[in-house]
Design a protein around this motif. Structure first.
Motif, PDB file in Angstrom:
ATOM      1  N   GLY A  17       4.176   6.687 -24.750  1.00  0.00           N
ATOM      2  CA  GLY A  17       4.619   6.662 -23.349  1.00  0.00           C
ATOM      3  C   GLY A  17       3.783   5.733 -22.504  1.00  0.00           C
ATOM      4  O   GLY A  17       3.271   6.110 -21.449  1.00  0.00           O
ATOM      5  N   GLY A  20       6.060   0.249 -21.966  1.00  0.00           N
ATOM      6  CA  GLY A  20       7.356   0.110 -22.622  1.00  0.00           C
ATOM      7  C   GLY A  20       8.056   1.453 -22.764  1.00  0.00           C
ATOM      8  O   GLY A  20       9.256   1.585 -22.500  1.00  0.00           O
ATOM      9  N   ALA A  50      -2.633   0.743 -22.236  1.00  0.00           N
ATOM     10  CA  ALA A  50      -3.490  -0.330 -21.727  1.00  0.00           C
ATOM     11  C   ALA A  50      -3.605  -0.309 -20.204  1.00  0.00           C
ATOM     12  O   ALA A  50      -4.519  -0.878 -19.645  1.00  0.00           O
ATOM     13  N   ALA A  57      -3.241  -6.692 -10.858  1.00  0.00           N
ATOM     14  CA  ALA A  57      -2.137  -7.649 -10.693  1.00  0.00           C
ATOM     15  C   ALA A  57      -1.014  -7.296 -11.654  1.00  0.00           C
ATOM     16  O   ALA A  57      -1.269  -6.789 -12.748  1.00  0.00           O
ATOM     17  N   ILE A  58       0.194  -7.549 -11.220  1.00  0.00           N
ATOM     18  CA  ILE A  58       1.337  -7.518 -12.135  1.00  0.00           C
ATOM     19  C   ILE A  58       1.524  -8.969 -12.555  1.00  0.00           C
ATOM     20  O   ILE A  58       1.772  -9.843 -11.722  1.00  0.00           O
ATOM     21  N   GLY A 194       7.042   2.264 -28.693  1.00  0.00           N
ATOM     22  CA  GLY A 194       6.302   1.573 -27.629  1.00  0.00           C
ATOM     23  C   GLY A 194       4.843   1.965 -27.712  1.00  0.00           C
ATOM     24  O   GLY A 194       4.248   2.386 -26.731  1.00  0.00           O
ATOM     25  N   ALA A 195       4.284   1.857 -28.910  1.00  0.00           N
ATOM     26  CA  ALA A 195       2.951   2.433 -29.147  1.00  0.00           C
ATOM     27  C   ALA A 195       1.807   1.436 -28.962  1.00  0.00           C
ATOM     28  O   ALA A 195       0.705   1.645 -29.452  1.00  0.00           O
TER      29      ALA A 195
HETATM   30  C1  LIG Z   1      -7.685  -5.165 -20.458  1.00  0.00           C
HETATM   31  C2  LIG Z   1      -6.240  -5.434 -20.159  1.00  0.00           C
HETATM   32  C3  LIG Z   1      -5.893  -6.048 -18.992  1.00  0.00           C
HETATM   33  C4  LIG Z   1      -4.581  -6.265 -18.687  1.00  0.00           C
HETATM   34  N1  LIG Z   1      -4.285  -6.817 -17.479  1.00  0.00           N
HETATM   35  C5  LIG Z   1      -3.013  -6.916 -17.085  1.00  0.00           C
HETATM   36  C6  LIG Z   1      -2.723  -7.322 -15.765  1.00  0.00           C
HETATM   37  O1  LIG Z   1      -3.601  -7.629 -14.974  1.00  0.00           O
HETATM   38  N2  LIG Z   1      -1.419  -7.365 -15.392  1.00  0.00           N
HETATM   39  C7  LIG Z   1      -0.407  -7.031 -16.227  1.00  0.00           C
HETATM   40  O2  LIG Z   1       0.756  -7.064 -15.817  1.00  0.00           O
HETATM   41  N3  LIG Z   1      -0.652  -6.641 -17.507  1.00  0.00           N
HETATM   42  C8  LIG Z   1      -1.928  -6.578 -17.936  1.00  0.00           C
HETATM   43  N4  LIG Z   1      -2.221  -6.158 -19.219  1.00  0.00           N
HETATM   44  C9  LIG Z   1      -1.116  -5.997 -20.185  1.00  0.00           C
HETATM   45  C10 LIG Z   1      -0.409  -4.652 -20.138  1.00  0.00           C
HETATM   46  O3  LIG Z   1      -1.318  -3.637 -19.982  1.00  0.00           O
HETATM   47  C11 LIG Z   1       0.386  -4.500 -21.436  1.00  0.00           C
HETATM   48  O4  LIG Z   1       1.235  -5.617 -21.536  1.00  0.00           O
HETATM   49  C12 LIG Z   1       1.264  -3.263 -21.491  1.00  0.00           C
HETATM   50  O5  LIG Z   1       0.533  -2.099 -21.209  1.00  0.00           O
HETATM   51  C13 LIG Z   1       1.913  -3.128 -22.873  1.00  0.00           C
HETATM   52  O6  LIG Z   1       2.797  -2.045 -22.851  1.00  0.00           O
HETATM   53  P1  LIG Z   1       3.097  -1.175 -24.178  1.00  0.00           P
HETATM   54  O7  LIG Z   1       4.058  -0.122 -23.786  1.00  0.00           O
HETATM   55  O8  LIG Z   1       3.438  -2.068 -25.285  1.00  0.00           O
HETATM   56  O9  LIG Z   1       1.696  -0.527 -24.558  1.00  0.00           O
HETATM   57  P2  LIG Z   1       0.807   0.519 -23.758  1.00  0.00           P
HETATM   58  O10 LIG Z   1       1.097   0.464 -22.299  1.00  0.00           O
HETATM   59  O11 LIG Z   1      -0.582   0.295 -24.190  1.00  0.00           O
HETATM   60  O12 LIG Z   1       1.317   1.919 -24.284  1.00  0.00           O
HETATM   61  C14 LIG Z   1       1.189   2.340 -25.619  1.00  0.00           C
HETATM   62  C15 LIG Z   1       1.292   3.851 -25.637  1.00  0.00           C
HETATM   63  O13 LIG Z   1       1.487   4.327 -26.951  1.00  0.00           O
HETATM   64  C16 LIG Z   1       0.656   5.455 -27.175  1.00  0.00           C
HETATM   65  N5  LIG Z   1       0.445   5.563 -28.624  1.00  0.00           N
HETATM   66  C17 LIG Z   1      -0.221   4.700 -29.414  1.00  0.00           C
HETATM   67  N6  LIG Z   1      -0.169   5.092 -30.688  1.00  0.00           N
HETATM   68  C18 LIG Z   1       0.563   6.226 -30.711  1.00  0.00           C
HETATM   69  C19 LIG Z   1       0.963   7.121 -31.748  1.00  0.00           C
HETATM   70  N7  LIG Z   1       0.655   6.891 -33.030  1.00  0.00           N
HETATM   71  N8  LIG Z   1       1.686   8.207 -31.417  1.00  0.00           N
HETATM   72  C20 LIG Z   1       2.012   8.443 -30.118  1.00  0.00           C
HETATM   73  N9  LIG Z   1       1.654   7.642 -29.105  1.00  0.00           N
HETATM   74  C21 LIG Z   1       0.947   6.539 -29.398  1.00  0.00           C
HETATM   75  C22 LIG Z   1      -0.575   5.145 -26.369  1.00  0.00           C
HETATM   76  O14 LIG Z   1      -1.354   6.272 -26.115  1.00  0.00           O
HETATM   77  C23 LIG Z   1       0.040   4.533 -25.111  1.00  0.00           C
HETATM   78  O15 LIG Z   1       0.398   5.499 -24.170  1.00  0.00           O
HETATM   79  C24 LIG Z   1      -3.548  -5.911 -19.577  1.00  0.00           C
HETATM   80  C25 LIG Z   1      -3.907  -5.300 -20.786  1.00  0.00           C
HETATM   81  C26 LIG Z   1      -5.230  -5.054 -21.069  1.00  0.00           C
HETATM   82  C27 LIG Z   1      -5.603  -4.374 -22.333  1.00  0.00           C
END
Ligand SMILES: Cc1cc2nc3c(=O)[nH]c(=O)nc-3n(C[C@H](O)[C@H](O)[C@H](O)COP(=O)(O)OP(=O)(O)OC[C@H]3O[C@@H](n4cnc5c(N)ncnc54)[C@H](O)[C@@H]3O)c2cc1C
Length: 610
Positions: A17, A20, A50, A57-58, A194-195
């Protein structure tokens, strides 16, 4: 082991969650009003992923309503930064929808800064808008909570289930509650992964007491890659790991410093150094060095070369910008909203950026698909944009039927960031609803035997520990088991030394990669002897399994691509040049779930935007 089994039958299961996953839950409700929508998250969606700590910022907003940027512009930008290699259909599709996601965030209460003169969102750079984003994640999570039938927090998903009627179709997922230990079986008609991405597959710069200090979230454990890989999904661009130039020791972000504060870098002697490496870089990558903006990896390359030439460390010149009180405030707030640790590190090291130019460093490599790299699963694009090789019926569906992805999970979609990942979740959910309606008469079969086999495998590390713990009287070293931390350190060392980590200055070659693969194979075998003392360690054990599996994939891809496409991210010493003639292609892999054998292939890069 005395744990309960909890069953859940649903239409859509969202695994993870984060940005994504929350986007997926929100949109699934819009299109699937009558559907049962479940989220399984290993932490708590209010502060997970993350974005847990907030953002300042977005990083992906077109501003189409003000004529600022168009989706085509974003495709060109992402393509340029990735040295030509993106899925332009997916990138365009995300870009054309991302603004509406950002407008939703504002509607839900996220404070976006406004430019007082124009009334528009305050730009940090061409693509970034500035936010007061400490509560970004809880705000987005609230929308998911209101949309889903149920959010299961604290569930570590360990495996996807397969449909026994159709070998290449998903049937749900299974995992355990990291607090109660209960087994959770989710039978689902479609699964959206979306992990998140992967930290801690390469040895980090901060070790020992600083081990948790990585740039990418330390809890991003490669599940988004391993779960589909274990079911036989094809992956793409897994060699395209990311290395970040960040403030030393705290990994504080540099974007606002470059873009908003107009700070700049210099070597230890106060000299500009990037231009010195122009000819050298041109000899490696040709005209890509003339592109504007300079691709991120090539800026890293100049940094690494300058340090290797003995003129490090590299500093960010903050002492000029910080004389302006507004910029000084922005500089600090930038950290307080998302990387508090950097401010603490500076305080502890007596660094006041108003008077001292702080050091920068390059991070260890991470694997992810939403930042300035695009590793992840090979997914179908949208019907109206995608060439036939990129389209198989449902937007964002992987090569396993019914299995969708968003954010870091998907390959080819660099520069989506938080807003783009949320948008991808929305796109995947819309397609997943359609998939379910189209396949309503053909439900998946998941037998009790499949669940029983996985139950045994999931708890095996705890049983193993309980049996063999009695053989030692003290300490952590046992002849019969290794602990998750031992396995993790071994993995990080293998990846670091053989696959191009910090110790070898990001350098690798074919013999090293082959040695690395052999060692990873042995580590996979040894995983069968892992011991978990408690539920926390059981989670660590499965995170390790996911990291090893993703690492194998990264290594296979790195071996396959016989060129150095992204100097500054990694180098193939045996093919030190970019080779557009043979390698202007995307790389694909598939691990056979039965034999464990990997098969590699090339896929064309279609430039749909000129
Ligand atoms: C240090 C840093 C700075 C950033 N700065 C910016 C910024 O300034 N602006 C911006 O727009 N974007 C920024 N980003 C990018 C943004 O955070 C990511 O693009 C975005 O969060 C990715 O979304 P996601 O859903 O793929 O992963 P995430 O948002 O990371 O979500 C993954 C989820 O999956 C869960 N999960 C993982 N493994 C499992 C499992 N096995 N079972 C159940 N749940 C699980 C996790 O706990 C988490 O909740 C940054 C990222 C980082 C790391």
């Amino acid at each position: 082991m005395g744990f309960k089994t909890v069953y859940e039958d649903c239409d859509i299961l969202v695994v993870g969650g984060g940005m994504g996953g929350c986007g997926a839950a929100f949109e699934a409700r819009h299109w699937g009003r009558d559907m049962r929508i479940i989220v399984a998250e290993k932490a708590n969606i209010d502060r997970s992923g993350a974005v847990a700590q907030g953002l300042y910022a977005i990083n992906c907003y077109m501003g189409m309503r003000w004529g600022e940027n168009q989706p085509e512009d974003h495709v060109r930008y992402a393509r340029n930064d990735l040295m030509g290699m993106v899925r332009e259909d997916l990138a365009y599709d995300m870009a054309r929808h991302v603004d509406s996601a950002v407008h939703k965030f504002e509607e839900w209460g996220l404070p976006l800064m406004r430019n007082p003169e124009t009334g528009r969102y305050q730009r940090e750079g061409k693509w970034q808008i500035m936010i007061h984003g400490e509560s970004y994640k809880p705000i987005v999570a609230e929308a998911a909570r209101k949309s889903a039938d149920k959010i299961y927090n604290r569930i570590m998903v360990t495996h996807l289930l397969k449909d026994e009627n159709h070998p290449n179709r998903v049937g749900g997922a299974i995992g355990f509650n990291v607090r109660t230990g209960d087994l959770h079986v989710f039978k689902a008609k479609a699964v959206i992964v979306g992990a998140g991405g992967a930290s801690h597959i390469f040895k980090p710069r901060s070790v020992g007491e600083g081990m948790g200090r990585t740039w990418y979230a330390p809890w991003s454990s490669a599940s988004a890659y391993a779960l589909p890989i274990m079911l036989g999904a094809k992956m793409t661009q897994m060699e395209n790991r990311i290395v970040l130039c960040r403030f030393k020791d705290g990994y504080g972000p540099v974007g606002a410093y470059f873009l908003h504060l107009k700070a700049y870098t210099q070597n230890a002697y106060g000299e500009e150094y990037e231009s010195k490496w122009y000819d050298h870089t041109k000899a490696m990558v040709g005209e890509y060095i003339d592109h504007h903006p300079t691709p991120t990896c090539l800026r890293n390359h100049a940094f690494l070369q300058e340090v290797a030439a003995g003129r490090g460390p590299i500093h960010m010149v903050t002492t000029e910008a910080f004389q302006d009180p507004h910029k000084e405030t922005v500089g600090w707030e930038n950290f307080l909203g998302m990387t508090v640790g950097q401010a603490v590190v500076w305080a502890s090291q007596d660094i006041d950026p108003k008077y001292i130019n702080p050091e920068l460093t390059t991070s260890e490599p991470y694997v992810m698909g939403s930042h300035a790299t695009c590793s992840g699963a090979w997914a179908s694009g949208p019907e109206d944009l995608s060439p036939s090789e990129y389209y198989w019926g449902y937007n964002r569906m992987m090569t396993v039927e019914g299995l969708f992805g968003a954010g870091d999970a998907l390959g080819g979609t660099a520069h989506a960031f938080s807003s783009g990942s949320f948008t991808e979740g929305r796109l995947a959910a819309k397609a997943a609803v359609k998939y379910i309606r189209d396949h309503a008469k053909d439900p998946a079969k998941v037998s009790d035997q499949q669940i029983e086999d996985l139950r045994k495998a999931i708890y095996k590390p705890m049983e193993h520990y309980q049996i063999y713990r009695n053989e030692i009287v003290a300490g952590t070293v046992s002849p019969h088991y290794l602990l998750p931390i031992h396995g993790l350190q071994r993995l990080e060392k293998i990846m670091d030394e053989y696959v191009g980590g910090i110790t070898v200055n990001y350098m690798t070659n074919e013999p090293l990669l082959k040695f690395g693969l052999d060692k990873l194979k042995i580590l996979q075998e040894d995983f069968e002897s892992i011991g978990a003392e408690d539920l926390h360690q059981l989670q660590r054990a499965w995170e390790l399994k996911h990291r090893i599996t993703a690492s194998e994939c990264v290594t296979q891809h790195t071996l396959f691509r016989k060129e150095t496409r992204w100097p500054g991210y990694y180098y193939r010493g045996d093919y030190l040049k970019l080779d557009d003639e043979n390698w202007h292609v995307l790389t694909l892999s598939r691990r056979d779930p039965e034999s464990g054998e990997w098969k590699m292939e090339k896929a064309p890069v279609y430039h749909i935007v000129d």
